[in-house]
Design a protein around this motif. Structure first.
Motif: not given
Ligand code: PRX
Length: 678
Positions: A200-202, A257-259, A239-240, A156-159
């Motif tokens: 996904t997210m880390d 890594a998307v970012n 996440r960060y 549950m994050t804005a991403e």
């Protein structure tokens, strides 16, 4: 026509409390004065004589590239098609069209679980920029195009909404798997949907801990590979941003890594695809009565029209409202009533990362106070947990809700009254919305400004929804019959699923076969939708939902199939047989209890029970953790060898086992009772 399924004593419906008639509550005049829907003429407009054209009112809330030619196509029952010939884009409707008037308005408020991190406010303009850049990445870097599937395993994050909207912009079908589900469960869904990419997210916060979420992606990949359908790439949001927060290493050549690559797409814009109204928008897996979860397939025009209309009229969302649905976007509630419905109406929607009672039970009310939330949407499980903490806590905070929703499970009248009096401070109107993953949006609820509230009852069908309760023989139980039956919806509506991904026959057999009046008919009146819930139809036209009548357990508002749980137990080497029954729980409503019999040569021990419990968590996720694992000498069985779950359920709940003389092994019942009840 109808085969006997109700009442089966081990179903949720049969465990339901037998409520007395409750007193009713009127909505506040201040609420009525501002409501989006205060015109009683709506019932006539949406009555059967105006069906299906009444739903034009919902579709007209959207912006169409091309207006539709036919409101409802019934030529291939029960695969109904809505707004046929129309073209639109869901992302355009949720983002782009708001820019002219509201680019500076908050679309999303992301609330990280650690309180010191502060809330991130994302304007519609910023959302548009971020969605475009990520859509450009998906298109260019991943080569994704219209009709491709991607699986999301995002917390549950804005991403998460950014990713969903970027997919919708491209016409890519998203399939978000609840982040609390295990990597294995996710991998099965990647394979079933033949997703080209897993996103996904880390890491994310839950209960004060930064959880390693990336390790789930590795398990998902392995599982999908084992099923011969691995994704081409694994995209990992951070996440960060700029910092990798997981101890699980990235896999070279597969994980991205998307970012790190997103800056390459800065300033990129992607035209929204012109999608057909009947094109699929997303898949959402849910549990049924077989071991294999099914992917419910939702379309674009009908679905978006339905969630937008119901968000406006039942949730009473106005553009100036701050709306918080405390569900997870990994469930249908979040898709329909955190993302698509509210954003289509240009609301500000709150996304909270963590546990409602973290670091204390005042957290939701601090968030509401800080953001000025005035519409609050949650589940009976969350309400029960907050109620435990006492009446004093909400009082300490200066927030005011005009409207509150409860969804996902039956709510006990006493818990409803607490919600209304303490959380709603006696001011807020409450709607109890009954619906399902398959139905896209609400089916039964009161229209908040036009009807009284009755604790424990969802209410009548929404305008345009015509529910009916049938008994096992297919005889309609009239209002006030005082008997429970199977709730069905007589008519099609725009939010109803299109199909089950890869298995359309299963949609027909699960939801329509039961009460179909004529298989060859093209008249929708012959095809009632069978919901799988027990219900009582009261004299005043309100429905009380009693719970599932099939092999599904609703744990804290989340659906788990008993067969899925049992198959997970059977992966443990020592286990010969397994049976799951629902038992009442003070906070979660229902929880699974597991009975197992061991293979010869193995002995019961607490360590073995623990190992079996862990297997369920590993296969499905922490919500599958059984309340108890009872290792029993044998299962009670019929002469044909069928495990009698009804007998086990009675033992678990201290109820009456009924006639057991016809069992193949009646003596075992006493032995099991001793094990469980001592
Ligand atoms: O048994 C009903 C229960 O939740 C089931 C649907 O679960 P799911 O597809 O996960 O969707 C949950 C969110 C809509 C239903 O078959 N249920 C849902 N809402 C209510 C409810 N039971 C009683 N009252 C409700 N308001």
């Amino acid at each position: 026509m109808a085969k006997k399924t109700v009442p089966n004593d081990s179903t949720e419906a049969s465990l339901a409390v037998h409520w007395k008639e409750e007193e009713v509550y009127a909505p506040a005049t201040s609420f009525i004065a501002q409501a989006n829907l205060a015109d009683p003429g709506v019932f006539d407009r949406f009555s059967e004589k105006n069906f299906p054209e009444c739903y034009k009112e919902y579709a007209d809330l959207l912006t169409w590239y091309k207006y539709w030619e036919k409101t409802l196509d019934t030529s291939n029952p029960p695969f109904w098609k809505w707004f046929v010939g129309g073209e639109l884009n869901a992302c355009y409707n949720c983002v782009d069209r708001h820019l002219a008037q509201n680019r500076n308005k908050a679309a999303l408020h992301f609330v990280p679980e650690p309180e010191q991190e502060g809330i991130q406010h994302i304007t519609y303009q910023e959302l548009w920029v971020r969605v475009n850049e990520f859509a450009a990445l998906l298109q260019d870097f991943c080569g994704l195009k219209r009709g491709d599937r991607v699986t999301l395993h995002l917390p549950m994050t804005a991403e998460l909404p950014i990713t969903m909207l970027a997919c919708a912009r491209l016409g890519v079908i998203h399939s978000q798997v609840f982040s609390g589900f295990s990597g294995q469960a996710c991998g099965e869904r990647v394979a079933d949907s033949t997703s080209r990419v897993l996103i996904t997210m880390d890491a994310y916060y839950r209960g004060g801990t930064l959880l390693d979420h990336k390790k789930g992606a590795d398990l998902a990949y392995e599982k999908a590979q084992e099923l011969k359908a691995p994704p081409e790439k694994v995209l990992v949001w951070q996440r960060y941003p700029g910092k990798y927060s997981s101890p699980t290493p990235m896999v070279k050549g597969r994980d991205v890594a998307v970012n790190e690559i997103l800056p390459k797409y800065r300033g990129h814009r992607v035209e929204p695809e012109r999608m057909k109204s009947t094109d699929t928008l997303f898949l959402m897996y849910t549990s049924g009565s077989t071991g294999k979860p099914k992917a419910i397939q939702h379309g674009t025009g009908g679905y978006l029209a339905y969630v937008t209309g119901t968000s406006k009229y039942i949730q009473d969302i106005h553009p100036e409202d701050v709306y918080w649905c405390m569900a997870d976007i990994g469930w249908i509630t979040g898709h329909s009533y955190i993302v698509y419905g509210p954003l289509a109406l240009c609301a500000s929607s709150v996304i909270y990362e963590g546990v409602p009672t973290y670091p204390d039970a005042g957290r939701p009310w601090r968030i509401a106070e800080e953001l000025g939330v005035n519409i609050f949407h949650t589940s009976p499980t969350a309400i029960r947990a907050l109620r435990r903490a006492g009446d004093d806590i909400p009082k300490k905070y200066n927030y005011h809700f005009k409207h509150m929703t409860t969804v996902g499970e039956p709510i006990e009248p006493e818990v409803w009254r607490w919600f209304h009096r303490v959380v709603g401070k006696g001011e807020a109107v409450v709607v109890d919305t009954w619906w399902q993953t398959e139905t896209g949006g609400f089916l039964c609820s009161t229209v908040p400004a036009l009807m009284s509230m009755k604790p424990g009852s969802a209410g009548p069908g929404l305008p345009g929804i015509y529910p009916v309760v049938y008994d096992d023989e297919g005889i309609e139980l009239p209002a006030g019959a005082g008997k429970a039956g199977n709730i069905c919806i007589r008519n099609p509506w725009p939010g109803l699923m299109q199909s089950i991904w890869g298995d359309p026959d299963r949609m027909v057999s699960t939801y329509f076969q039961r009460y179909c009046k004529n298989k060859n008919s093209k008249d929708w009146r012959d095809w009632p939708y069978f919901a799988g819930d027990g219900a009582v139809f009261a004299q005043d036209g309100y429905f009380r939902i009693l719970g599932r009548i099939d092999d599904v357990i609703n744990v804290a508002g989340h659906r788990l199939g008993t067969k899925e749980l049992e198959s997970a137990a059977l992966t443990v080497e020592e286990v010969a047989e397994a049976a799951v029954v629902p038992v009442p729980d003070e906070v979660k409503g229902r929880v699974p209890e597991l009975y197992v019999a061991l293979k010869p040569g193995h002995k019961a021990s607490p360590a073995l029970a623990e190992k079996i419990s862990k297997a369920l968590v590993a296969h499905i996720g922490p919500i599958a953790k059984p309340k108890h694992v009872w290792i029993v000498p044998d299962m009670p069985k019929t002469r044909s060898g069928k495990i009698m779950r009804r007998v086990l359920a009675a033992i678990s709940t201290g109820g009456i086992t009924g006639d057991i003389t016809t069992l193949a092994n009646p003596d075992v019942v006493e032995l099991i009772r001793k094990t469980v009840q001592g």
